[in-house]
Scaffold this motif. Structure first.
Motif, PDB file in Angstrom:
ATOM      1  N   MET A   1       0.830  -1.204   0.000  1.00 22.98           N
ATOM      2  CA  MET A   1       0.000   0.000   0.000  1.00 22.98           C
ATOM      3  C   MET A   1       0.866   1.257   0.000  1.00 22.98           C
ATOM      4  O   MET A   1       0.568   2.216  -0.704  1.00 22.98           O
ATOM      5  N   LEU A   2       1.932   1.250   0.794  1.00 25.92           N
ATOM      6  CA  LEU A   2       2.850   2.392   0.795  1.00 25.92           C
ATOM      7  C   LEU A   2       3.426   2.597  -0.596  1.00 25.92           C
ATOM      8  O   LEU A   2       3.522   3.731  -1.086  1.00 25.92           O
ATOM      9  N   ASP A   3       3.809   1.504  -1.230  1.00 25.60           N
ATOM     10  CA  ASP A   3       4.402   1.551  -2.563  1.00 25.60           C
ATOM     11  C   ASP A   3       3.409   2.066  -3.603  1.00 25.60           C
ATOM     12  O   ASP A   3       3.780   2.793  -4.526  1.00 25.60           O
ATOM     13  N   GLN A   4       2.139   1.715  -3.453  1.00 25.78           N
ATOM     14  CA  GLN A   4       1.103   2.170  -4.389  1.00 25.78           C
ATOM     15  C   GLN A   4       0.744   3.640  -4.198  1.00 25.78           C
ATOM     16  O   GLN A   4       0.130   4.250  -5.082  1.00 25.78           O
ATOM     17  N   HIS A   5       1.086   4.188  -3.038  1.00 24.31           N
ATOM     18  CA  HIS A   5       0.707   5.573  -2.710  1.00 24.31           C
ATOM     19  C   HIS A   5       1.945   6.420  -2.404  1.00 24.31           C
ATOM     20  O   HIS A   5       1.959   7.210  -1.456  1.00 24.31           O
ATOM     21  N   LYS A   6       2.963   6.267  -3.232  1.00 21.89           N
ATOM     22  CA  LYS A   6       4.220   7.001  -3.033  1.00 21.89           C
ATOM     23  C   LYS A   6       3.985   8.509  -3.036  1.00 21.89           C
ATOM     24  O   LYS A   6       3.146   9.022  -3.779  1.00 21.89           O
TER      25      LYS A   6
END
Length: 160
Positions: A9-14
């Motif tokens: 999720m963190l990676d998808q919402h950089k």
């Protein structure tokens, strides 16, 4: 939520600000830091005599008193860089349940799982919740979801 799901999720919402709620309408301050990543093992025996073993990962959030006036939140990129650094030193257990450890002067320190993730154009919101304690040996202790008489239970149970 598993550690790997959170990282995805963190990676998808950089580039988004990362905000945490720990109670209804209560946010961890913008002055928070991710201060520790804990690989936690539980090796327990419940009141019914059953042994249990599981692992979790705890991310500790701390509000810096020196940054109390800070208004911008840590970004998903910053958290990812911290997690990558940690993973290079001591591998993250990505298949474990993720919980966040947090407390402040108005909220007793607690270890809380993720209830849900929400996002908008600029922010990723992580909603945490406090779990209630549970009896893992309900079937042996004759504890039902509804309240029961303790005396009746103790007559038939090894738990009391």
């Amino acid at each position: 939520m598993k550690v790997k799901e959170f990282i995805n999720m963190l990676d998808q919402h950089k580039g988004k600000e990362l905000m945490f709620s720990y109670q209804q309408d209560k946010l961890v301050g913008a002055n928070y830091h991710l201060t520790e990543v804990k690989n936690v093992q539980f090796d327990t025996t419940d009141c019914g005599g059953k042994t249990n073993f599981w692992e979790e990962t705890h991310f500790q959030l701390w509000e810096s008193p020196e940054e109390i006036e800070k208004r911008t939140y840590m970004t998903t990129d910053k958290i990812l860089s911290i997690l990558n650094r940690v993973d290079g030193i001591k591998p993250l257990k990505k298949e474990t349940e993720l919980k966040f450890e947090y407390g402040n002067e108005d909220f007793t320190t607690a270890v809380m799982p993720v209830r849900e993730l929400e996002w908008d154009q600029n922010r990723l919101y992580v909603s945490l919740f406090s779990e209630e304690t549970k009896c893992k040996a309900k079937d042996q202790c004759c504890i039902e979801e509804e309240e029961i008489e303790a005396e009746a239970c103790c007559e038939t149970s090894n738990c009391c």
